[in-house]
Design an enzyme around this catalytic site. Structure first.
Site, short mmCIF file in Angstrom:
data_model
loop_
_atom_site.label_atom_id
_atom_site.label_comp_id
_atom_site.label_asym_id
_atom_site.label_seq_id
_atom_site.Cartn_x
_atom_site.Cartn_y
_atom_site.Cartn_z
N GLY A 86 0.76 -1.23 0.00
CA GLY A 86 0.00 0.00 0.00
C GLY A 86 0.79 1.28 0.00
O GLY A 86 0.22 2.37 -0.08
N TYR B 81 -9.86 6.58 -10.93
CA TYR B 81 -9.53 7.19 -9.64
C TYR B 81 -9.22 8.68 -9.72
O TYR B 81 -8.91 9.29 -8.69
CB TYR B 81 -8.30 6.50 -9.02
CG TYR B 81 -8.38 5.00 -8.99
CD1 TYR B 81 -9.44 4.34 -8.35
CD2 TYR B 81 -7.41 4.21 -9.61
CE1 TYR B 81 -9.51 2.97 -8.32
CE2 TYR B 81 -7.47 2.83 -9.58
CZ TYR B 81 -8.54 2.21 -8.94
OH TYR B 81 -8.60 0.85 -8.92
N CYS C 35 -15.05 5.28 -27.56
CA CYS C 35 -16.40 5.84 -27.63
C CYS C 35 -16.94 6.11 -26.24
O CYS C 35 -17.99 5.59 -25.84
CB CYS C 35 -17.30 4.88 -28.39
SG CYS C 35 -18.90 5.59 -28.81
N GLU C 36 -16.21 6.92 -25.46
CA GLU C 36 -16.60 7.31 -24.11
C GLU C 36 -16.10 8.72 -23.85
O GLU C 36 -14.90 8.99 -24.00
CB GLU C 36 -15.98 6.37 -23.06
CG GLU C 36 -16.50 4.95 -23.09
CD GLU C 36 -17.90 4.82 -22.52
OE1 GLU C 36 -18.30 5.68 -21.71
OE2 GLU C 36 -18.60 3.86 -22.91
N TYR D 138 -0.40 -1.12 -11.89
CA TYR D 138 -1.81 -0.95 -12.21
C TYR D 138 -1.99 -0.23 -13.55
O TYR D 138 -2.88 0.59 -13.71
CB TYR D 138 -2.55 -0.21 -11.08
CG TYR D 138 -2.35 -0.91 -9.76
CD1 TYR D 138 -2.95 -2.14 -9.50
CD2 TYR D 138 -1.50 -0.38 -8.78
CE1 TYR D 138 -2.72 -2.81 -8.31
CE2 TYR D 138 -1.28 -1.05 -7.59
CZ TYR D 138 -1.89 -2.27 -7.37
OH TYR D 138 -1.67 -2.94 -6.19
#
Length: 414
Positions: free
Chosen positions: A238, A316, A342-343, A371
């Protein structure tokens, strides 16, 4: 606090231009030197490579896994698929942990039958599965099992990344741990050794680690008189990365110092599972600008790389550094960097000083080694990007770009 390297050691603009020319864009590029340096920071801080288990979910490219394995560390896997990727990289099961995320009983059984170093259970059905498998198996040594605890601690840069909070889906409530531990301790062929927590990803402060230990220590004391005392605390990973290039990264040595101080005088080992803090800085995404548009006075660059290739901004709001490969940043921070899908929410970043960038230019998105590719998708039937490693042995493709045929592999018509 020491500032972590912000630039790639071997990955020069010349090599990135060569990558774009020969492999195309978008493409991920990893710097082997930075991977090595990040692992060494953790080993130097902990003092024992065997107490470090790299969180495979951050980046599971086989070449990345094999390189990290040279340092003698272990590997924490969240799924059977990640476990099998580590095995495919030539790493023995004895260096693998199957971690404490929600798993099927079949996944628990698969990990135990493969002989991994430890399976961490986090729900009653997983505990039952571990006991059932141990009764069936014939082994010279008991199977090591850990229990994941839900400590009820909020810690993380984004709510979606907080995994230790009271309403999280991960782990046993602390009040349920003693009975779960007792069930494992009384089962033949099982040896409970470890209490595990994971607070979340992208932690920006160190105090949550100390608070997690404060939750675990009473549980350690509760089971101390039984046949199987707690031998290890697994504090997960983390540790955050300062993607904005303004703040300093948290150092592993600072985490270890806090933990050691909290556990002074106790004979108990501690395991760490860093992922982001090892892989993030080593990766860069190269993308080419397709178009430059003005939207009611707001400029934007439309690139061939988008959220299907790197989704952290869309998921995020993560603002990674985006820089022109050639030339300097220019003008006020008002340029958005958009993807081609297409967004309307397909963005790599917003409000950047990129006024001098034109169609055909190359941009690089920094610190994407964690990630990044692992969260890529085939939305809009887009092939996933290539991955390239640059290290002392030279320049090589470590994952080929998907082909159009790959998009329907395994499907049938009718």
């Amino acid at each position: 606090m020491m500032r972590t390297a912000r630039t790639l050691h071997r990955v020069t603009p010349h090599l990135m231009r060569r990558t774009a020319h020969e492999v195309g864009t978008p493409t991920y590029v990893y710097d082997g030197d930075l991977l090595d340096a990040a692992v060494r920071r953790w080993i130097d801080a902990v003092g024992d490579a065997g107490r470090i288990s790299y969180a495979v979910k951050a980046n599971y490219n086989l070449a990345v896994l094999a390189r990290l394995a040279r340092h003698g560390i272990g590997f924490e896997t969240a799924t059977v698929g990640e476990m099998c990727r580590v095995l495919q990289a030539g790493i023995p099961a004895s260096r693998i942990i199957l971690g404490g995320v929600p798993k099927t009983a079949e996944a628990v059984a698969e990990g135990m039958r493969r002989g991994v170093a430890m399976v961490v259970v986090q729900a009653a059905h997983e505990l039952d599965a571990a006991i059932a498998v141990s009764r069936e198996a014939v082994s010279e040594r008991p199977a090591r099992v850990g229990i994941r605890v839900r400590p009820g601690i909020r810690a993380g840069a984004h709510p979606s990344l907080e995994t230790g909070r009271a309403d999280a889906k991960f782990g046993f409530h602390p009040t349920d741990v003693p009975d779960a531990w007792s069930a494992l301790a009384s089962a033949p062929g099982v040896e409970p050794t470890t209490l595990a927590v994971h607070l979340g990803s992208g932690l920006e402060e160190l105090d949550p680690y100390a608070r997690a230990i404060d939750v675990l220590l009473p549980l350690v004391q509760r089971v101390a008189a039984g046949p199987c005392p707690v031998r290890e605390l697994d504090l997960g990973g983390g540790l955050g990365v300062a993607y904005d290039d303004v703040a300093d990264d948290l150092e592993p040595s600072h985490v270890v110092r806090i933990v050691d101080r909290r556990l002074a005088g106790l004979e108990i080992s501690v395991r760490y599972e860093p992922g982001r803090s090892i892989a993030a800085r080593a990766g860069t995404l190269i993308t080419r600008v397709l178009d430059r548009i003005e939207r009611e006075g707001t400029p934007a660059l439309v690139c061939d790389g988008g959220f299907t290739d790197f989704g952290r901004y869309s998921l995020y709001g993560a603002q990674h550094r985006i820089e022109p490969l050639d030339g300097e940043t220019e003008g006020p921070p008002t340029v958005d960097v958009l993807g081609p899908t297409c967004e309307s929410g397909d963005r790599l970043g917003t409000d950047r000083p990129l006024h001098g960038v034109r169609p055909g230019d190359l941009l690089v998105v920094r610190d994407v080694g964690a990630y990044g590719f692992v969260m890529a998708s085939n939305y809009n039937a887009r092939p996933r990007p290539a991955e390239v490693m640059i290290d002392e042995s030279g320049w090589r493709i470590v994952r080929a770009r998907e082909t159009l045929e790959d998009l329907w592999r395994g499907e049938v018509v009718g």
